[in-house]
Structure formats: C-alpha cells, structure tokens
Design an enzyme around this catalytic site. Structure first.
Site, PDB file in Angstrom:
ATOM      1  N   HIS A  87      -2.505  29.159  36.191  1.00 46.65           N
ATOM      2  CA  HIS A  87      -1.561  28.295  36.914  1.00 46.65           C
ATOM      3  C   HIS A  87      -1.888  28.222  38.410  1.00 46.65           C
ATOM      4  CE1 HIS A  87       1.355  27.907  33.517  1.00 46.65           C
ATOM      5  NE2 HIS A  87       0.878  29.087  33.187  1.00 46.65           N
ATOM      6  N   ASN A 160       6.936  26.252  30.251  1.00 51.23           N
ATOM      7  CA  ASN A 160       5.830  25.292  30.143  1.00 51.23           C
ATOM      8  C   ASN A 160       6.361  23.948  29.660  1.00 51.23           C
ATOM      9  OD1 ASN A 160       3.761  27.001  30.947  1.00 51.23           O
ATOM     10  ND2 ASN A 160       3.139  27.528  28.872  1.00 51.23           N
ATOM     11  N   HIS A 351       8.895  35.413  38.267  1.00 51.44           N
ATOM     12  CA  HIS A 351       8.840  36.569  37.370  1.00 51.44           C
ATOM     13  C   HIS A 351       9.863  36.373  36.263  1.00 51.44           C
ATOM     14  CE1 HIS A 351       8.684  40.387  35.629  1.00 51.44           C
ATOM     15  NE2 HIS A 351       9.415  41.082  36.466  1.00 51.44           N
ATOM     16  N   TYR A 374       4.114  39.866  35.549  1.00 53.53           N
ATOM     17  CA  TYR A 374       4.376  39.018  36.716  1.00 53.53           C
ATOM     18  C   TYR A 374       4.507  39.799  38.021  1.00 53.53           C
ATOM     19  CZ  TYR A 374       4.391  35.001  33.692  1.00 53.53           C
ATOM     20  OH  TYR A 374       3.983  34.025  32.813  1.00 53.53           O
TER      21      TYR A 374
HETATM   22 FE1  HDE Z   1       2.361  33.175  32.463  1.00 51.27          FE
HETATM   23  N1  HDE Z   1       1.480  34.122  34.037  1.00 51.27           N
HETATM   24  N2  HDE Z   1       1.695  34.618  31.242  1.00 51.27           N
HETATM   25  N3  HDE Z   1       3.085  32.152  30.848  1.00 51.27           N
HETATM   26  N4  HDE Z   1       2.975  31.697  33.641  1.00 51.27           N
HETATM   27  C1  HDE Z   1       1.457  33.683  35.297  1.00 51.27           C
HETATM   28  O1  HDE Z   1       1.899  34.959  37.200  1.00 51.27           O
HETATM   29  C2  HDE Z   1       1.238  35.825  31.623  1.00 51.27           C
HETATM   30  C3  HDE Z   1       3.013  32.544  29.540  1.00 51.27           C
HETATM   31  C4  HDE Z   1       3.744  30.627  33.295  1.00 51.27           C
HETATM   32  O2  HDE Z   1       4.172  28.446  39.250  1.00 51.27           O
HETATM   33  C5  HDE Z   1       0.905  34.682  36.255  1.00 51.27           C
HETATM   34  O3  HDE Z   1       2.349  34.595  39.384  1.00 51.27           O
HETATM   35  C6  HDE Z   1       1.011  36.674  30.482  1.00 51.27           C
HETATM   36  C7  HDE Z   1       3.869  31.741  28.716  1.00 51.27           C
HETATM   37  C8  HDE Z   1       3.934  29.759  34.423  1.00 51.27           C
HETATM   38  O4  HDE Z   1       3.774  30.437  40.051  1.00 51.27           O
HETATM   39  C9  HDE Z   1       0.655  35.907  35.370  1.00 51.27           C
HETATM   40  C10 HDE Z   1       1.354  35.920  29.389  1.00 51.27           C
HETATM   41  C11 HDE Z   1       4.448  30.842  29.566  1.00 51.27           C
HETATM   42  C12 HDE Z   1       3.240  30.375  35.474  1.00 51.27           C
HETATM   43  C13 HDE Z   1       1.037  35.396  34.013  1.00 51.27           C
HETATM   44  C14 HDE Z   1       1.786  34.638  29.880  1.00 51.27           C
HETATM   45  C15 HDE Z   1       3.937  31.108  30.887  1.00 51.27           C
HETATM   46  C16 HDE Z   1       2.665  31.575  34.954  1.00 51.27           C
HETATM   47  C17 HDE Z   1      -0.263  34.204  37.080  1.00 51.27           C
HETATM   48  C18 HDE Z   1       1.290  36.310  27.927  1.00 51.27           C
HETATM   49  C19 HDE Z   1       5.435  29.708  29.225  1.00 51.27           C
HETATM   50  C20 HDE Z   1       3.084  29.854  36.888  1.00 51.27           C
HETATM   51  C21 HDE Z   1       0.232  34.096  38.500  1.00 51.27           C
HETATM   52  C22 HDE Z   1       2.058  37.451  27.626  1.00 51.27           C
HETATM   53  C23 HDE Z   1       6.697  30.200  28.733  1.00 51.27           C
HETATM   54  C24 HDE Z   1       4.227  30.269  37.766  1.00 51.27           C
HETATM   55  C25 HDE Z   1       1.590  34.555  38.454  1.00 51.27           C
HETATM   56  C26 HDE Z   1       4.050  29.660  39.140  1.00 51.27           C
HETATM   57  C27 HDE Z   1       1.921  32.480  35.721  1.00 51.27           C
HETATM   58  C28 HDE Z   1       0.962  36.174  32.918  1.00 51.27           C
HETATM   59  C29 HDE Z   1       2.157  33.581  29.002  1.00 51.27           C
HETATM   60  C30 HDE Z   1       4.327  30.326  32.018  1.00 51.27           C
HETATM   61  C31 HDE Z   1      -0.735  36.510  35.436  1.00 51.27           C
HETATM   62  C32 HDE Z   1       0.500  38.094  30.517  1.00 51.27           C
HETATM   63  C33 HDE Z   1       4.116  31.889  27.211  1.00 51.27           C
HETATM   64  C34 HDE Z   1       4.711  28.453  34.466  1.00 51.27           C
HETATM   65  O5  HDE Z   1       1.497  36.966  35.714  1.00 51.27           O
END
Ligand code: HDE
Length: 731
Positions: A87, A160, A351, A374
């Site tokens: 992202h 999402n 988060h 997060y």
């Molecule tokens: Fe994320 N995801 N994600 N994700 N995600 C991040 O956090 C993660 C997942 C989503 O505009 C990171 O600050 C793991 C699903 C959005 O700043 C990180 C898993 C969904 C955003 C991270 C998922 C999301 C992130 C990267 C699997 C939809 C952007 C930078 C367990 C429900 C937020 C950060 C923004 C961002 C980890 C799966 C949505 C690395 C480990 C499912 C919208 O923490």
C-alpha cells in the site's frame, strides 16, 4: 508552539465530545504557513543569503563552517522515510462520518449511537503492490483505510475495495507479497501481477481462487476512488452496553455508483496520467464534489455463527447480501484535501487494532496476524514508538498514560511519577470502569490444544469463486476471461499456466475453456469436481440457502457491478473537441447542460489558446490535443463547424475518438465533426441521416437541445459495454 504538557489529571468525566473542527484545529496548530514570514534556520536564526554557499573568495572552495548550508542539505538528505511495504502508493482526504440513527441495539460505541455527532475522519486509498511512484491504474486491490477520530479514541477501519482476501492465515502474507512484488532478481515488473512469481504462488494456493476472481474482474480497475465499494473483509464483533455481542461485516457503499475503466484504457491512463485517481480525488474535493459513501453493516447473531455453508472466520468468504442484507447506517463525506502530502498522507499510521469500546475482534486468523503487524511496521517506517504523536495520528480524545521517552518524544511529561499504582501522584492516571467507557475485551470462551492447523470449515476454495464468476454480467465475464488470458499470457513458465487452468476448471467450465483457448492450452480431460463445502449440513435454512447459491449456480446480485444503481453523472468530465469556427452556440448550450447535471465540459483544441467560434466569440481551450487524451474523460463530443473536418487529418484526434468508442464511452458529433468519427471507423449513419449504431453514439446535423439531451441521457448509462462484441475477434 509550546510543547504539550501532560497534566496526568485527565479524569474520565473530563471526556468531551469532539467537534468536526477539533481535528482541523489540532492539525492547524502544527501547520506552518511561510507566507509573509522571514526565512530562518531550524534554530530560528534569520538567514541573510540563501542563494550561495559560503566560500573562501568568489572562486574559492566552500567552507565547512557554513552551518546554514549543512543544516539545509542534511535535512534534505533525510527527507525520505521507508515507504510502506504494501500500500505504498496512496492518496487521502479529510472528512466526517455521521450515523443516521442510534445503533445502540448493536453497539455502545458513541460515534455509532449519537446521530447528532459528526466524527472527523481521515481516509487513505491505495494500491497494494506498486511502490510510491507507481501508477494509480495498476490491476490491483485498492486499500480503503478510514481513521475515525472519535471522542472515545481512534477507531481504524483498515479495509479494501474487495470483500475477501488471497489467504486465510497471516503466516502466508510475506509469501504472497514477495510473490506479487517485482521479481527479486531484476525488480520487474512494477505494480503488476502479470508475472511468473505471482502466478506460481497463486497456482499453488487454492484458497486464493475466490480473491483471484475479484482481482481479475473490473473491480481491480476502478474509475475513481469515489466510485468503488469498501469492505472491512474480516468478521468483527459489535458489543452493546449490556455486553451482548454480534458478528459484523463492514461495508462502504459509494453514492456515485460502482464503476470501472477498461483494461486497455487503464494501461493508457498509466502513461498519460499515472496520478489519475489521485488527481480525480483532489479535484473533486477542490470543486466541492465531495465523495460520499454509506457505511453498511451485515449483522449476524451469535446463535447463527454456524448457520452458513462456510466459516465466518474465513477471510476468503463473503456473506452473500441475499442471506444477510447490508443495513446502511451512516454516511462518510470527504470534504477537505490534506495540506501536506508527507505530513498527513504519508505519515498517517493505520492499525486494525485501533478499536473503541463497542467494537471487538473475531478469531479470523488473518485478522489476528494483522493485529501484530501494523504497530510493528510503523516502528520501522516512522522511526520509533512515538508515531501516535504525529499530528495526523493523534487522537482528538484526551490521552494520558505512563508510556515515556523514546525517539522524538514531543510531549513533556511533568512530574516524577510514571508508574501505576502510585501514591505520589494520587494513583493517576486511573483505570476506567467499563460503565464509564473503559475498553473491556469481549469474554469469548476459548479452549483447545495448541495446533498449527486450519479447521475443516476453511476447506472449500472454489464454491464462492464460482458464485462470483457466475454472478457477473456477460461483459464482466468477458473482461475477467480476458484479464486471465492477459495475466497468464505474460507468464513464461508453461506449467504455471497449466496449473492455473486446472484451478479454473474447478470454478466454471466456460471460464476454463475460454482462458485455456486464449493460452493455446489443451484443457485436460474432466477434472473431478472438488468438495464444495465442508461444514456438515445441519438443516439450518441459511446453510441450505447458501448451498443453493453456490451449488445450483444461483447468482448473488450485488457481486456484479452492473446491478448497482449507476449513480448520477455529476463530476464526470466530457472532452469537447473544438476547431476554428466551431458551433459556438451549440457548444455553449452543451457545456451549460452538463454543468446543470454537475458534470464538466472541457474544451480541447488543436493548439492551446483562444479558438474562435462561428459566432465571433473566442474560447480558451483547457488542453490541446497533444496534452490530453480521451482516456482521461468519461465521454467525448466533436463540435461541428467548417473547421471540424480538418480533425480527420490529425492522427491524435482520430485516436482520441477511436479510443473513446473502443472504451464504450458516449461519443457524439454534429455537422462536420461527424467526419472525425467516420475517419475513426465509428459506425454512424451520417450527419444528414442520423442513424447511430448504438445508444451511446450521438450524431446529428446540429447540436440542438434534443441532441444535447440525447448525449446526456447516453452518459447516464456510463459505459455501453455491450458495444464490445463488435470490436473484437471471437476466438
Ligand atoms: Fe494490510 N498491511 N496486511 N491488509 N493493509 C499494511 O501497514 C498486513 C490486509 C491494508 O493506507 C501495512 O502501515 C498483514 C487485509 C490497507 O496506510 C502492514 C496482512 C486488508 C493498508 C500490513 C494484511 C489490508 C495496509 C503496510 C495479512 C484488507 C494501507 C504499511 C495478515 C482488510 C493502510 C502499514 C494505509 C497496510 C500488514 C492483510 C488492508 C505491513 C500482515 C486482509 C488498506 O502492516
């Protein structure tokens, strides 16, 4: 501005309702507006000369002593922070959320129970795979992350634009992301899933098939952030004031309808304006076309936890809206652009663990893993544990605790007491009873052996993939098939392509056969149908209905974008091609009619400057044919007039209208303007005898009121996808 001081005296009774202006004021307190102020160093020393470094003589070497130069360059050298690992590419806006009526029957969260309260929000939209500078129009999932600054603390709904995910368990996330990111040896391709490592991984992960249907569908190519749905994905809990809990899925429903662009168009936009979505969001807000979304809830009673033919904890499954309708409970309005991209959009830290009393988690293993990730990611990205003090991340609710120190601590904590219990500070800050708003985790009973397994209830990987595909309209199915032909066609390893086709055969035979044909693959003989479900049928009516949905090929309507209310044409953009001596009165009336519908007519000329109309008036064009393209507009009109025929000799103009037609947009022309459509092989009956080939091609001898009305009516259909079969070979 003076540093904030913690009094340590914040009592629960001192909590107050936040107003919409609170977040604005809080941010404004940190905003530096350089207008009219003197240039100084970071230490506040006025600078006399910012044009040259300090040198030993006119032509002499620079001097190390130049503290101003050193400070400026050092700061510059450190201007970048690590981009988000996923992202990274995002755009954001401020806004407000307001619930329509109290939801106290479900939750005690104050922002969901008081219809009079406007809660400030900050929303960041993003793509997942590309890096910060990548194109907005990649085929990808879009992030839809909302930070609610409630008066009970921050609540982040980090969702999402698709309601399911690729994997069921967080432990596979690094593998998924390594596979989709550019390949490790040569850092290619950027912001694209059409490569071997992605499909290698996916073809070995049957659980990802439902999500693959979504990302290969038009949902992965939104027309605008303002025109896509949002989903919390996981099952969460709502907890009421009596401690009662229900399961919930969160939805965002855009009031402008759900719309996409064509894949060819997306690729062209990526070249013409890679900031297309960012610009669209920014300009809409600047123009006062505030994006609006309704918050939707699908609520499931505790007793119905096992009432479905799938597990509510499985993030690769959605609850069909036919089984649990989406209740629209409140409205989100985005009404202000950020002042500073870095300070706000880049530094915002979402988060999923930021919840307020009344909202709780389920045991979804993907959600549970995210709860760790997060905070951890912010520590590396924002450099330490005090990222909550960055203005965009600060709650508007008062905060007070014994956390201390660390990199870049802003708050100056007075006094010597930083522990609890204490007697020296009156034992403050104190714990808050549940009745006064203290967060209490829902006491869900838990038992079981420690195991690394997944429940059998997570084993159906194809049923909902099939439901999704079969729910699509004919053009949507065609797009999905082509997307798979494209993506897998870019995969160099034949075994990976073949493995994928075998998965598709488990989903739908037409899908598998047509994709296979496009790839030149012989479809293997009959593939044994997979077990469609694994929860034993218990005679529960919902379970039965769901099995009907997925077994008997019954579709779930809202999965297709075609069945959504199309929404108004407000804020849509129309390119009006004008050549010297164009029909001035007609164009003026068209632009006026568009403006009345809230849409924009934008004049495009052969060159920049003022173009004379046939009535002697001169009109400034906003773009020349060189500086724009029809992929950046929703519809195209070629104005008539004696000069219009000259457009036929301009290749860029021919491409302009041809692309608009090919992308199924409304195309119109009058008088000599029709010749340009003909030059682009767009079927028209001719200016004298208007007999356009379809409902979205509007031609005529003059731009009359009736022609204008027909043009606007055609635009209201947004895209005439049924035009496509005429445009392509059918193999
Ligand atoms: Fe994320 N995801 N994600 N994700 N995600 C991040 O956090 C993660 C997942 C989503 O505009 C990171 O600050 C793991 C699903 C959005 O700043 C990180 C898993 C969904 C955003 C991270 C998922 C999301 C992130 C990267 C699997 C939809 C952007 C930078 C367990 C429900 C937020 C950060 C923004 C961002 C980890 C799966 C949505 C690395 C480990 C499912 C919208 O923490």
């Amino acid at each position: 501005m003076a540093p904030a001081r913690a009094s340590g005296k914040t009592s629960t009774t001192a909590r107050r309702a936040v107003s919409t202006d609170d977040k604005r004021k809080q941010l404004a307190a940190h905003t530096h507006d350089p207008a009219g102020t003197a240039l100084t160093t970071d230490q506040g020393v006025p600078i006399n000369d910012d044009q040259s470094t300090l040198k030993a003589g006119d032509r002499g070497p620079s001097l190390l002593e130049d503290f101003h130069f050193r400070e400026k360059i050092t700061h510059f050298d450190h201007e970048r922070i690590p981009e988000r690992v996923v992202h990274a590419r995002g755009s954001a806006a401020h806004g407000v959320f307001q619930v329509y009526e109290s939801l106290s029957r479900y939750t005690k969260a104050a922002f969901l129970t008081d219809p009079a309260r406007q809660t400030p929000v900050f929303v960041r939209f993003s793509t997942v795979a590309g890096s910060r500078g990548s194109t907005d129009l990649a085929r990808d999932v879009r992030g839809f992350a909302v930070k609610f600054y409630t008066d009970e603390g921050n609540f982040d709904l980090v969702g999402n634009n698709m309601p399911v995910f690729f994997i069921q368990d967080a432990i596979k996330f690094p593998d998924l992301i390594h596979a989709v990111k550019p390949e490790a040896n040569n850092e290619m391709p950027q912001a694209a899933s059409a490569h071997d490592t992605f499909w290698d991984f996916i073809s070995l992960m049957p659980e990802s098939m439902h999500m693959i249907m979504w990302v290969m569908s038009d949902r992965a190519l939104p027309r605008s952030f303002r025109m896509m749905e949002g989903f919390g994905v996981h099952t969460f809990r709502l907890v009421d004031a009596k401690g009662g809990s229900r399961f919930v899925k969160f939805h965002w429903k855009p009031l402008l309808g759900v719309h996409s662009v064509a894949w060819d168009e997306a690729q062209k936009i990526s070249g013409k304006d890679p900031d297309f979505h960012r610009r669209d969001l920014w300009e809409a807000i600047e123009n006062g076309d505030f994006p609006e979304y309704e918050l939707g809830l699908q609520v499931v009673e505790e007793k119905d936890e096992f009432a479905f033919g799938f597990d509510l904890l499985d993030p690769t499954k959605l609850i069909p809206e036919e089984l649990v309708p989406v209740q629209r409970v409140g409205k989100l309005t985005l009404n202000r652009n950020p002042d500073n991209f870095f300070a706000e959009t880049e530094q915002v830290a979402f988060h999923i663990g930021n919840v307020v009393a009344g909202i709780d988690f389920s045991n979804d293993p993907l959600l549970q893993g995210r709860l760790f990730s997060y905070t951890d990611t912010q520590l590396i990205r924002l450099g330490g544990p005090n990222f909550h003090e960055i203005p965009i991340n600060r709650p508007t609710a008062p905060l007070s605790n014994n956390q201390r120190d660390g990199h870049m601590r802003q708050q100056i904590d007075a006094g010597r007491v930083s522990y609890q219990p204490n007697s020296l500070g009156g034992n403050e800050p104190t714990q808050v009873p549940a009745a006064a708003g203290g967060y209490v985790t829902y006491p869900q009973a838990t038992e079981g052996a420690k195991v690394r397994t997944r429940g059998e209830s997570f084993f159906d990987h194809y049923g909902q993939a099939r439901m999704f595909f079969q729910s699509q309209s004919a053009p949507e199915k065609e797009h999905l098939i082509k997307a798979l032909r494209f993506e897998l066609g870019k995969v160099a390893t034949p075994e990976i392509r073949e493995r994928m086709v075998q998965h598709l055969a488990q989903i739908d035979s037409h899908l598998a056969t047509t994709v296979a044909k496009g790839l030149g693959i012989e479809l293997p003989g009959t593939v044994a149908a997979p077990p469609n479900r694994s929860i034993p049928a218990d005679g529960n009516p919902r379970d039965f209905q769901h099995r009907q949905l997925i077994d008997r090929d019954i579709v779930s309507g809202p999965l297709s974008m075609a069945v959504h209310v199309p929404g108004p044409i407000a804020s849509r953009k129309v390119a009006v091609l004008v050549a010297p001596e164009f029909d001035g009165a007609g164009v003026k009336a068209l632009v006026k009619a568009l403006a009345k519908a809230g849409a924009q007519g934008v004049l495009v000329g052969p060159i920049l400057g003022a173009i004379p109309a046939d009535d002697g008036t001169a009109h400034d064009v906003q773009f020349s044919i060189l500086t724009t393209s029809s992929v950046l507009f929703d519809a195209v009109f070629v104005a008539g007039g004696p000069g219009a025929a000259a457009w036929t000799t301009e290749a860029d103009a021919v491409d302009f209208v041809r692309d608009a037609f090919k992308h199924c947009k409304t195309v119109g022309a009058t008088g000599d303007g029709v010749e340009l459509l003909e030059a682009a092989h767009i079927p028209v009956g001719g200016p004298a005898d208007p007999d356009p080939a379809d409902d979205a091609t509007v031609v005529g001898p003059k731009l009359t009121a009736a022609a204008t009305a027909r043009f606007l009516a055609a635009m209201a259909g947004h895209r005439l996808w049924t035009r496509e079969p005429e445009l392509h070979l059918h193999l």
